[in-house]
Design an enzyme around this catalytic site. Structure first.
Site, PDB file in Angstrom:
ATOM      1  N   TYR A 137       0.945  -1.157   0.140  1.00 45.41           N
ATOM      2  CA  TYR A 137      -0.116  -0.026   0.026  1.00 45.41           C
ATOM      3  C   TYR A 137       0.776   1.271   0.046  1.00 45.41           C
ATOM      4  O   TYR A 137       1.530   1.619   0.920  1.00 45.41           O
ATOM      5  CB  TYR A 137      -0.894   0.005   1.028  1.00 45.41           C
ATOM      6  CG  TYR A 137      -1.853   1.080   1.283  1.00 45.41           C
ATOM      7  CD1 TYR A 137      -2.285   2.035   0.326  1.00 45.41           C
ATOM      8  CD2 TYR A 137      -2.490   1.107   2.492  1.00 45.41           C
ATOM      9  CE1 TYR A 137      -3.111   2.975   0.571  1.00 45.41           C
ATOM     10  CE2 TYR A 137      -3.608   2.224   2.741  1.00 45.41           C
ATOM     11  CZ  TYR A 137      -3.801   3.193   1.732  1.00 45.41           C
ATOM     12  OH  TYR A 137      -4.667   4.169   1.859  1.00 45.41           O
ATOM     13  N   LYS A 165      -1.101  -1.293  -4.282  1.00 48.86           N
ATOM     14  CA  LYS A 165      -2.317  -0.169  -4.241  1.00 48.86           C
ATOM     15  C   LYS A 165      -1.801   1.200  -4.407  1.00 48.86           C
ATOM     16  O   LYS A 165      -0.963   1.580  -3.436  1.00 48.86           O
ATOM     17  CB  LYS A 165      -3.120  -0.290  -2.962  1.00 48.86           C
ATOM     18  CG  LYS A 165      -3.982   0.702  -2.886  1.00 48.86           C
ATOM     19  CD  LYS A 165      -4.875   0.699  -1.327  1.00 48.86           C
ATOM     20  CE  LYS A 165      -5.905   1.944  -1.392  1.00 48.86           C
ATOM     21  NZ  LYS A 165      -6.426   2.293  -0.018  1.00 48.86           N
TER      22      LYS A 165
END
Length: 297
Positions: A137, A165
């Site tokens: 992330y 992400k």
């Protein structure tokens, strides 16, 4: 296995009651609502879920409840990131135990960790996830961690990493990552550039506003599959009109208020120190909820 992670994943909100405690019944309704609007999966316990104002026990409880409602129905990704490697490992083990499909972790923040310390942090979490794929992330605007392209390339090639992400407005970097890693599952993280992110190489997205209008984002995916860029742009514009309002209200509290008017969330409050929505925005949020309910129907 990583390709099963592709799609439109709602970054799940976490409902609280008037006493600031977890509202498990509203959480269950929200999970069912998201499933009903046709999203591909849920990203649980991330920024949108207010994970960083929850205890470790509360975060585990959220994972357990979501798994009870959704396991086997849609893809479930557990965000397990904390500043502490040990706590992140504990959450990763819980995600495995509850039957999640993948884990994710933001880069450790606050302290000026070296890049090798970041890598070691991810290796430890991957080990505790016991075979679940890792979604790295990257959200520099909130984490304060400014990874270079070379560092991103290194992280996504760690054994056990299957996806990224990418919550960044840098679409050139998105395209560079896609070129370098054609088999990596790549998520667009900023809802307002979802269509552009897909055109830059993203496989799907993880976003907060999917909680209230996930079908619009699915419509963008379908339009681009059919080569209808103009339709994708129109849908993105409609999404961005909503996002304009939510930025004014505060995104998470605005989303909870809309879901309250949709009879999904009982109490439209975030956890302190996040304040309630300013009352001047309530009529606009109520009108938005009505518009979206009619559109969904």
């Amino acid at each position: 296995m990583a390709k099963a992670l592709q799609g439109v994943m709602a970054a799940l909100l976490t409902p609280f009651d008037h006493q600031q405690q977890l509202d498990s019944e509203s959480l269950r309704r929200l999970v069912r609502f998201n499933i009903g609007q046709g999203i591909d999966g849920l990203y649980v316990g991330g920024s949108t879920g207010e994970a960083f104002v929850q205890s470790l026990a509360e975060r585990e409880q959220v994972l357990e409840i979501v798994a009870e409602e959704a396991k086997g129905k849609i893809t479930l990704i557990a965000h397990v990131g904390t500043v502490s490697t040990a706590e992140s490992q504990q959450l990763a083990s819980a995600a495995k135990r509850y039957g999640f499909d993948a884990v994710s972790a933001v880069t450790p923040f606050y302290y000026p960790f070296s890049f090798e310390e970041h890598c070691d942090h991810y290796r430890a979490i991957i080990d505790s996830a016991d075979g679940l794929p890792m979604v790295v992330y990257n959200i520099p605007a909130l984490s304060g961690v400014k990874l270079t392209l070379d560092q991103i390339n290194t992280l996504v090639t760690l054994p056990g990493v299957s996806a990224l992400k990418q919550t960044s407005g840098d679409l050139f970097q998105m395209e560079q990552i896609r070129r370098a890693h054609p088999d990596l599952v790549l998520y667009n993280g900023y809802d307002e550039i979802f269509a552009s992110g897909l055109l830059a190489g993203a496989d799907g997205g993880i976003g907060s506003t999917y909680n209230i209008m996930g079908w619009r984002y699915q419509g963008i995916v379908q339009a681009l599959r059919e080569g209808d860029v103009a339709k994708a742009q129109r849908l993105q514009t409609e999404c961005n009109k909503v996002i304009d309002l939510l930025i004014k209200t505060g995104v998470f509290r605005g989303l909870k208020t809309v879901l309250h008017y949709m009879d999904v969330v009982s109490v439209p409050l975030c956890r302190k120190p996040l304040a309630p929505v300013d009352e001047k925005y309530l009529p606009a949020l109520k009108a938005l909820a009505q518009q979206l309910m009619e559109e969904k129907a």
